[in-house]
Design a protein around this motif. Structure first.
Motif, PDB file in Angstrom:
ATOM      1  N   LYS A  95       3.778 -20.920  -5.313  1.00 24.90           N
ATOM      2  CA  LYS A  95       4.045 -22.171  -4.455  1.00 24.90           C
ATOM      3  C   LYS A  95       3.004 -22.138  -3.629  1.00 24.90           C
ATOM      4  O   LYS A  95       2.008 -21.483  -3.707  1.00 24.90           O
ATOM      5  N   ASP A  96       2.648 -23.831  -3.759  1.00 21.79           N
ATOM      6  CA  ASP A  96       1.284 -24.088  -2.777  1.00 21.79           C
ATOM      7  C   ASP A  96       0.894 -22.769  -2.029  1.00 21.79           C
ATOM      8  O   ASP A  96      -0.218 -22.347  -0.872  1.00 21.79           O
ATOM      9  N   GLU A  97       1.499 -22.737  -0.815  1.00 16.17           N
ATOM     10  CA  GLU A  97       2.317 -21.284   0.438  1.00 16.17           C
ATOM     11  C   GLU A  97       1.760 -20.317   0.122  1.00 16.17           C
ATOM     12  O   GLU A  97       1.564 -19.738   1.159  1.00 16.17           O
ATOM     13  N   TYR A  98       2.360 -20.180  -1.085  1.00 11.85           N
ATOM     14  CA  TYR A  98       2.141 -18.382  -1.098  1.00 11.85           C
ATOM     15  C   TYR A  98       0.530 -18.471  -2.173  1.00 11.85           C
ATOM     16  O   TYR A  98      -0.503 -17.927  -1.920  1.00 11.85           O
ATOM     17  N   ASP A  99       0.863 -18.449  -3.501  1.00 11.26           N
ATOM     18  CA  ASP A  99      -0.559 -17.647  -4.421  1.00 11.26           C
ATOM     19  C   ASP A  99      -0.555 -18.417  -5.798  1.00 11.26           C
ATOM     20  O   ASP A  99       0.243 -18.487  -6.692  1.00 11.26           O
ATOM     21  N   PRO A 100      -1.105 -20.106  -5.692  1.00 13.19           N
ATOM     22  CA  PRO A 100      -0.717 -20.853  -7.087  1.00 13.19           C
ATOM     23  C   PRO A 100      -1.428 -19.971  -8.148  1.00 13.19           C
ATOM     24  O   PRO A 100      -1.810 -20.844  -9.313  1.00 13.19           O
ATOM     25  N   ALA A 101      -2.228 -19.055  -7.843  1.00 19.21           N
ATOM     26  CA  ALA A 101      -2.896 -18.429  -8.879  1.00 19.21           C
ATOM     27  C   ALA A 101      -2.590 -17.848 -10.047  1.00 19.21           C
ATOM     28  O   ALA A 101      -2.553 -17.671 -10.781  1.00 19.21           O
TER      29      ALA A 101
ATOM     30  N   ALA B 205       8.653   3.704 -11.719  1.00 25.01           N
ATOM     31  CA  ALA B 205       9.465   1.708 -11.157  1.00 25.01           C
ATOM     32  C   ALA B 205       9.316   1.415  -9.849  1.00 25.01           C
ATOM     33  O   ALA B 205      10.012   1.547  -9.205  1.00 25.01           O
ATOM     34  N   ALA B 206       8.221   1.060  -9.394  1.00 17.96           N
ATOM     35  CA  ALA B 206       7.952   0.451  -7.692  1.00 17.96           C
ATOM     36  C   ALA B 206       9.306  -0.933  -6.792  1.00 17.96           C
ATOM     37  O   ALA B 206       9.701  -0.245  -6.194  1.00 17.96           O
ATOM     38  N   ALA B 207       9.665  -1.246  -8.293  1.00 16.30           N
ATOM     39  CA  ALA B 207      10.255  -2.590  -7.886  1.00 16.30           C
ATOM     40  C   ALA B 207      12.210  -2.254  -8.529  1.00 16.30           C
ATOM     41  O   ALA B 207      13.131  -2.687  -7.487  1.00 16.30           O
ATOM     42  N   ASP B 208      12.032  -0.862  -8.194  1.00 23.19           N
ATOM     43  CA  ASP B 208      14.128  -0.351  -8.551  1.00 23.19           C
ATOM     44  C   ASP B 208      13.472   0.164  -7.037  1.00 23.19           C
ATOM     45  O   ASP B 208      14.925   0.488  -6.694  1.00 23.19           O
ATOM     46  N   TYR B 209      12.868   0.163  -6.456  1.00 23.18           N
ATOM     47  CA  TYR B 209      13.178   0.716  -4.875  1.00 23.18           C
ATOM     48  C   TYR B 209      12.526  -0.823  -3.588  1.00 23.18           C
ATOM     49  O   TYR B 209      13.099  -0.669  -2.381  1.00 23.18           O
ATOM     50  N   VAL B 210      11.508  -1.496  -3.955  1.00 24.35           N
ATOM     51  CA  VAL B 210      10.916  -2.625  -3.106  1.00 24.35           C
ATOM     52  C   VAL B 210      10.806  -3.039  -3.452  1.00 24.35           C
ATOM     53  O   VAL B 210      10.604  -3.882  -4.850  1.00 24.35           O
ATOM     54  N   SER B 211      10.660  -3.858  -2.659  1.00 25.23           N
ATOM     55  CA  SER B 211      10.325  -5.814  -3.376  1.00 25.23           C
ATOM     56  C   SER B 211       9.341  -6.590  -2.124  1.00 25.23           C
ATOM     57  O   SER B 211       9.149  -6.024  -0.945  1.00 25.23           O
ATOM     58  N   PRO B 212       8.588  -7.460  -2.871  1.00 27.50           N
ATOM     59  CA  PRO B 212       7.503  -8.179  -2.594  1.00 27.50           C
ATOM     60  C   PRO B 212       7.755  -9.058  -1.075  1.00 27.50           C
ATOM     61  O   PRO B 212       9.401  -8.951  -0.564  1.00 27.50           O
ATOM     62  N   SER B 213       7.154  -8.774   0.116  1.00 24.52           N
ATOM     63  CA  SER B 213       7.412  -9.421   1.896  1.00 24.52           C
ATOM     64  C   SER B 213       7.569 -10.902   1.688  1.00 24.52           C
ATOM     65  O   SER B 213       7.098 -11.158   0.670  1.00 24.52           O
ATOM     66  N   SER B 214       8.507 -11.683   1.958  1.00 25.35           N
ATOM     67  CA  SER B 214       9.051 -13.209   2.143  1.00 25.35           C
ATOM     68  C   SER B 214       7.690 -13.828   2.782  1.00 25.35           C
ATOM     69  O   SER B 214       7.537 -15.018   2.509  1.00 25.35           O
ATOM     70  N   LYS B 215       7.331 -13.035   3.064  1.00 23.12           N
ATOM     71  CA  LYS B 215       5.944 -13.278   4.092  1.00 23.12           C
ATOM     72  C   LYS B 215       4.390 -14.709   2.842  1.00 23.12           C
ATOM     73  O   LYS B 215       3.913 -15.660   3.086  1.00 23.12           O
TER      74      LYS B 215
END
Length: 214
Positions: free
Chosen positions: A139-145, A174-184
């Motif tokens: 989405k535009d408010e995050y990263d439209p790339a 697998a990093a995703a098994d333990y951590v997730s991206p910030s909601s920011k």
């Protein structure tokens, strides 16, 4: 003194999703890891770069291909033995402009391993599949790339990286098994994420006999 090269993108560099600046060393997973390993016994070589890919060129920001960077690093450190490598790349490869599949990105990480394994034995290499992109990162408010497909591609990296790790004889996490991206920003680790990832990587390095639990 043992030297551990941590090679990655903005989540290794320590990008702060709230301020868009860099987290201080004591917050970054690499800095926390340094503290756990002990400055006298092991040195963490931080090699994170915002926007870094495995093999894909960013037309707007040239010079971010990991495969080119890793060659330069090892060539520049010929007189400095690197004992182990932590490799975590792939998120930026998911950008819309690259038109990649998980298998394509895994092919890029495999080419990076071609270089690394010329200098470091497989049993001292830790390959990490990165965290998943957030569901709304495009989405535009995050990263439209990125686009919606990018999210699905990021979720497919674990399986492909794991396959390569088995074939290459390197360790895998697998990093995703333990951590997730910030909601920011739906893309980068927050302080808690860095702390958790540092703990997981530390335990893995102990199991790999890269360092000793004290």
């Amino acid at each position: 003194m043992k030297k551990v090269l941590c090679f990655g993108d903005s989540n290794t560099w320590g990008y702060n999703p709230s301020t868009k600046d860099r987290f201080p060393k004591e917050i970054r997973w690499t800095g926390i890891l340094q503290g756990k390993l002990g400055s006298e016994d092991t040195k963490i070589i931080e090699e994170g770069l915002v926007g870094r890919t495995t093999v894909y060129e960013d037309e707007k920001r040239p010079g971010l291909r990991g495969i080119d960077n890793i060659i330069k690093i090892f060539e520049s450190k010929k007189d400095v033995d690197i004992d182990a490598v932590v490799l975590m790349l792939g998120t930026n490869d998911c950008k819309t402009a690259n038109h990649t599949t998980p298998k394509d990105i895994a092919g890029g990480i495999d080419r990076c391993l071609d270089i690394i394994l010329k200098y470091v034995p497989a049993e001292k290499v830790l390959l990490i599949s990165p965290i998943h992109l957030g569901e709304y990162v495009w989405k535009d408010e995050y990263d439209p790339a990125f686009n919606e497909r990018s999210v699905r591609v990021s979720k497919g990296l674990k399986k492909e990286y794991q396959r390569i790790a088995r074939r290459r004889g390197v360790s895998f996490l697998a990093a995703a098994d333990y951590v997730s991206p910030s909601s920011k920003d739906q893309e980068h680790l927050n302080e808690v994420g860095h702390s958790k990832l540092a703990d997981i990587i530390y335990n893995k390095l102990v199991n790999m006999n890269v360092c000793c639990a004290c």
